[in-house]
Design a protein around this motif. Sequence first.
Motif, short mmCIF file in Angstrom:
data_model
loop_
_atom_site.label_atom_id
_atom_site.label_comp_id
_atom_site.label_asym_id
_atom_site.label_seq_id
_atom_site.Cartn_x
_atom_site.Cartn_y
_atom_site.Cartn_z
N ILE A 154 48.99 13.56 37.40
CA ILE A 154 49.41 14.59 36.68
C ILE A 154 48.45 15.28 35.69
N GLN A 155 48.16 14.15 34.33
CA GLN A 155 47.76 14.31 33.97
C GLN A 155 45.74 14.44 33.67
N ALA A 156 46.19 13.86 34.29
CA ALA A 156 44.32 14.53 35.65
C ALA A 156 44.34 15.50 35.48
N ALA A 157 45.04 15.77 36.59
CA ALA A 157 44.82 17.07 37.44
C ALA A 157 45.78 18.48 36.50
N ALA A 158 46.29 17.91 35.32
CA ALA A 158 46.09 18.90 34.65
C ALA A 158 44.74 19.09 33.42
N LYS A 159 44.30 18.47 33.61
CA LYS A 159 43.02 18.78 32.63
C LYS A 159 41.83 19.22 33.34
N LYS A 160 42.23 18.62 35.36
CA LYS A 160 41.09 19.08 35.88
C LYS A 160 41.22 20.68 35.96
N ARG A 161 42.54 21.51 36.57
CA ARG A 161 42.47 23.02 36.10
C ARG A 161 41.74 22.95 35.02
N ALA A 162 42.17 22.69 34.17
CA ALA A 162 41.85 23.89 32.33
C ALA A 162 40.54 23.81 32.68
N ARG A 163 39.71 22.58 32.50
CA ARG A 163 38.03 22.52 32.95
C ARG A 163 38.07 23.65 33.96
N ALA A 164 38.29 23.48 34.76
CA ALA A 164 38.08 24.48 36.38
C ALA A 164 38.73 26.31 35.54
N GLU A 165 39.88 26.24 35.00
CA GLU A 165 39.48 27.34 34.84
C GLU A 165 38.71 28.83 33.33
N LYS A 166 38.23 26.99 32.40
CA LYS A 166 38.08 27.81 31.80
C LYS A 166 36.04 27.91 32.83
N ALA A 167 35.88 27.34 33.09
CA ALA A 167 34.57 27.53 33.68
C ALA A 167 34.60 28.82 35.36
N PHE A 168 35.87 29.03 35.13
CA PHE A 168 36.10 30.45 35.96
C PHE A 168 36.14 31.48 35.33
N THR A 169 36.41 31.95 34.38
CA THR A 169 36.60 32.86 32.49
C THR A 169 35.30 33.16 32.52
N GLU A 170 34.22 31.78 32.32
CA GLU A 170 32.81 32.45 31.72
C GLU A 170 32.51 32.81 33.48
N ALA A 171 32.16 32.16 34.42
CA ALA A 171 30.86 33.00 35.09
C ALA A 171 32.35 34.38 35.61
N ASP A 172 33.36 34.86 35.23
CA ASP A 172 33.46 36.11 36.23
C ASP A 172 33.30 37.19 34.88
N ALA A 173 33.33 35.98 33.48
CA ALA A 173 32.91 37.91 32.51
C ALA A 173 31.15 37.26 32.37
N GLU A 174 30.94 36.43 32.99
CA GLU A 174 28.92 36.68 33.40
C GLU A 174 28.82 37.64 34.68
N LEU A 175 29.49 37.87 35.58
CA LEU A 175 29.37 38.74 36.50
C LEU A 175 29.51 40.00 36.15
N ARG A 176 30.68 40.00 35.31
CA ARG A 176 30.87 41.61 34.70
C ARG A 176 30.21 42.08 34.41
N ALA A 177 29.26 41.56 32.99
CA ALA A 177 28.13 41.82 32.48
C ALA A 177 27.29 42.21 32.89
N LEU A 178 26.91 41.92 34.01
CA LEU A 178 25.68 42.01 35.08
C LEU A 178 26.12 42.86 35.81
N LEU A 179 27.37 42.79 36.16
CA LEU A 179 27.29 44.27 36.88
C LEU A 179 27.46 45.32 35.65
#
Length: 67
Positions: free
Chosen positions: A8-33
């Motif tokens: 459970i703890q490992a899955a929560a950490k994995k989710r937090a990393r994925a959420e951070k990666a998504f947020t960064e990619a989303d910001a990059e895409l929005r800036a490029l648009l």
Amino acid sequence: MDELDERIQAAAKKRARAEKAFTEADAELRALLVEGRAAGKGPSHMAKLTGFTREWVAKIAPRSQPD
């Protein structure tokens, strides 16, 4: 802590990393648009490049106002 707790703890950490990666990619895409609209690219063109709808692109990157 038992094995299930560790999973459970490992899955929560994995989710937090994925959420951070998504947020960064989303910001990059929005800036490029926004950059694309400033360069004269239309929302329909950028929608084809991204797989998002023309309306979503236009909402994120509205037409630049001339100075």
